[in-house]
Design an enzyme around this catalytic site. Structure first.
Site, short mmCIF file in Angstrom:
data_model
loop_
_atom_site.label_atom_id
_atom_site.label_comp_id
_atom_site.label_asym_id
_atom_site.label_seq_id
_atom_site.Cartn_x
_atom_site.Cartn_y
_atom_site.Cartn_z
N HIS A 8 17.71 -30.28 -64.74
CA HIS A 8 18.84 -30.54 -65.39
C HIS A 8 19.06 -32.21 -65.47
CE1 HIS A 8 19.19 -30.88 -60.98
NE2 HIS A 8 20.27 -31.74 -61.31
N HIS A 96 -6.75 -46.55 -69.62
CA HIS A 96 -7.34 -46.64 -68.50
C HIS A 96 -7.56 -45.76 -67.49
CE1 HIS A 96 -6.91 -51.45 -68.87
NE2 HIS A 96 -7.66 -51.06 -70.00
#
Length: 142
Positions: A8, A96
């Site tokens: 929500h 990475h």
């Protein structure tokens, strides 16, 4: 396929994100309440979404701070969720760490930044090489 999971606290932002994805021809599935529900449970949404990400999809998750979704997503082996507050976080997490879930802190970023983060995440490739071993070791951590 893009996998969306949000609670929500991210409901309004993700309504705009879904419209953006649809406008740009990007397919998605979502795990969230169909309408604003302050009693929804982000962890169950993350759990269901993780099962789709493990199949090779990319996830975009969100909640108010991004912290709850970060914790919930990274509980599953093979999920590499990155809390992204700037596009550079999305870029580096993909390059990475081969992140496969981008987590948005929806109370702390605006819609325009969210779209820049998402576009960066979706369009950045993992570098592999020396980073591959690091990524593999993540699944060995207990």
């Amino acid at each position: 396929m893009i996998v969306l999971a949000y609670d929500h606290g991210a409901f309004e932002m993700f309504q705009k994100i879904k419209a953006y994805l649809k406008k740009n021809g990007l397919e998605y599935i979502e795990f969230a309440s169909k309408e604003y529900d302050a009693l929804d449970n982000f962890s169950s949404f993350a759990k269901s979404a993780n099962n789709e990400v493990i199949k090779g999809n990319i996830g975009i998750y969100g909640c108010r701070s991004g912290l709850g979704m970060s914790m919930a997503s990274n509980r599953k082996k093979g999920i590499r969720g990155a809390l992204c507050i700037q596009p550079i976080f999305a870029e580096m997490s993909r390059k990475h760490n081969d992140a496969n879930v981008c987590i948005l802190p929806c109370d702390y970023i605006c819609y325009k930044r969210a779209i820049r983060i998402i576009n960066t995440f979706l369009n950045t490739e993992f570098l592999g090489g020396k980073y591959q071993k690091r990524v593999e070791e993540l699944d060995e951590i207990e």
